[in-house]
Design a protein around this motif. Structure first.
Motif, short mmCIF file in Angstrom:
data_model
loop_
_atom_site.label_atom_id
_atom_site.label_comp_id
_atom_site.label_asym_id
_atom_site.label_seq_id
_atom_site.Cartn_x
_atom_site.Cartn_y
_atom_site.Cartn_z
N TYR A 32 -12.13 3.06 7.67
CA TYR A 32 -10.95 2.62 6.91
C TYR A 32 -9.89 3.73 6.93
N GLN A 77 -4.97 -4.74 -3.18
CA GLN A 77 -5.10 -3.83 -2.04
C GLN A 77 -3.82 -3.06 -1.76
N TYR A 78 -2.69 -3.66 -2.08
CA TYR A 78 -1.41 -3.09 -1.62
C TYR A 78 -0.72 -2.26 -2.70
N CYS A 106 -5.78 -5.70 6.46
CA CYS A 106 -6.80 -5.25 5.51
C CYS A 106 -7.75 -6.39 5.12
N PHE A 150 -11.91 -5.31 -0.52
CA PHE A 150 -11.23 -4.56 -1.58
C PHE A 150 -11.55 -5.14 -2.95
N ASN A 151 -11.58 -6.46 -3.07
CA ASN A 151 -11.86 -7.08 -4.36
C ASN A 151 -13.22 -6.65 -4.90
N THR A 171 -9.10 -7.94 2.36
CA THR A 171 -8.85 -7.97 0.91
C THR A 171 -10.09 -8.40 0.13
N PHE A 215 -6.81 1.89 2.52
CA PHE A 215 -6.61 0.61 3.19
C PHE A 215 -7.94 0.16 3.81
N PHE A 216 -8.34 -1.07 3.52
CA PHE A 216 -9.57 -1.59 4.07
C PHE A 216 -9.31 -2.17 5.48
N GLY A 273 0.86 -1.16 0.00
CA GLY A 273 0.00 0.00 0.00
C GLY A 273 0.90 1.22 0.00
#
Length: 431
Positions: free
Chosen positions: A349, A399-400, A376, A381-382, A378, A361-362, A213
């Protein structure tokens, strides 16, 4: 959106290319869908082979500070191609490019061109070892410095550890001299130097972590790192493949006002063409062949096409340093817009922003290091990524990764993106 043609190309690609892609993140595996294949791009927008248009926040992972196909940068490239694409002997433009870099980055005296960021970091570490006569190197967990064997490592148990290979094909003997410790952790840094400092040839660090991230180094951490490496005669290497000439014209050296011994650059200094470079103080760089005994070579290093585009971009940035203020203002606008959506949705977040880089960042933790980043969600995020893509907004498919701003991004682009981000956050939250 339809992605029929992309799906057809991908089906063919996997027959001939490992995973169907020439770099793993392009496979979109971490976001659970097949990749889109790009047809063309201009300014802040990119189009796939199905004709779908996206606002692009990848920008080739950073180098396109002025956007895609900027005419001020690309003008004249056809004439350069007509003159020849590679000679295998020196050209004057290599010298002009080297002078630009040295003049921009305070504290370095000489620079050697290579062809990628991986080559730059690999070569810089070899030179540091040759200069110090030591074998061990120290890196920080979550910082990525390319795919050379000695750097493909993860930490083991505890905060002070020898690295272990993260990839088959990397012998344990190769990484046995690579030490790994947490980012932004002064106590762990001091402990490892107290134990082994006089054996450490080099410390390599991303001054702003861009591969877990977006995680900027804390000033007191960088100051401690500079002080302790000087005390132990260890070479401090800034990996500026992501931040060089993007975070400021003087790069992280200017941004933090901390001077390393060596620095590595990547695709940004080629305006998106394949290029890299490592640079440093004269007494270190004079270890490099043909002046010194440390060997490093490359047929395409400093090739005229990459030097031409890179030189034009760096000259533009040198002469228009107001660009950095403009980019930071855009990044602030985007980051604050995301925070507003999070507040409205009751989501805690974390949004990180440094210069023209932004990352959502989740996780509800403030992300200071790799361990924090790993908290996080992920999966959320997806869903977020897929919802953005369907609305015509392209961010890094993991995510990163950070979002990269360019001068080509307009307020209209940012407002449209923020509407899409709000919708995508709602969709992800409800999954």
């Amino acid at each position: 959106m339809e992605h029929k043609r992309s799906a057809e190309i991908f089906e063919e690609a996997v027959k001939y290319i490992p995973g169907g892609v020439n770099s793993p993140v392009r496979a979109f595996k971490s976001v659970g869908i097949n990749p889109i294949f790009i047809d063309h791009a201009h300014g802040s927008h990119i189009w796939d082979v199905d004709g779908n248009e996206y606002i692009d926040f990848i920008c080739s992972w950073g180098p396109l500070i002025l956007g895609h196909s900027n005419e001020q940068i690309t003008a004249g490239i056809a004439d350069m191609v007509a003159k020849g694409t590679s000679y295998g002997v020196p050209t004057a433009i290599e010298v002009e490019m080297a002078k630009l870099i040295v003049d921009a980055y305070k504290g370095i005296d000489k620079v050697r061109m290579v062809n990628s960021g991986t080559e730059a970091t690999m070569s810089a570490l070899r030179v540091a070892r040759g200069y110090t006569g030591r074998n061990k190197i120290l890196k920080f967990e979550g910082c990525y410095h390319g795919h050379s064997d000695a750097l493909l490592v993860k930490s083991g148990s505890g905060t002070i550890t020898y690295g272990v290979p993260t990839s088959p094909g990397v012998p344990a003997d190769v990484v046995k001299h690579t030490l790994v410790t947490p980012y932004n952790n002064i106590e762990a840094l001091e402990a490892i130097f107290n134990e082994q400092g006089d054996d450490i040839a080099a410390v390599i660090v991303e001054p702003i972590g861009g591969n877990m991230g977006l995680v900027p180094a804390e000033r007191d951490f960088l100051e401690a790192l500079r002080k302790i490496t000087q005390e132990h005669g260890t070479v401090l290497i800034f990996d500026e493949v992501i931040t060089g000439f993007r975070i400021a014209y003087g790069s992280s050296r200017e941004y933090f006002d901390i001077e390393p011994d060596m620095v590595c650059f990547g695709k940004i200094i080629g305006g998106g063409l394949p290029v890299g470079a490592y640079a440093g103080k004269a007494e270190i760089m004079d270890m490099v062949s043909p002046v010194g005994p440390v060997y490093q070579a490359g047929t395409l290093s400093g090739n005229p096409l990459a030097m031409y585009i890179g030189k034009k971009q760096l000259e533009y940035l040198r002469d228009h340093q107001e660009v950095y203020k403009e980019l930071e203002e855009k990044a602030n606008y985007l980051a604050q817009g995301i925070r507003t959506h999070l507040q409205d949705l009751g989501l805690n977040y974390h949004v990180a922003q440094a210069g023209s880089l932004v990352c959502l960042f989740f996780t509800d933790k403030e992300v200071r290091n790799y361990e924090d980043a790993m908290t996080c969600d992920t999966e959320k995020f997806n869903h977020y990524f897929q919802a953005l893509l369907e609305q015509g907004v392209l961010v890094g498919p993991a995510q990163y990764e950070a979002m990269f701003l360019s001068t080509a991004h307009t307020k209209e682009d940012l407002d449209k993106a923020l509407v899409a981000i709000g919708n995508a956050l709602r969709i992800a939250h409800n999954k």
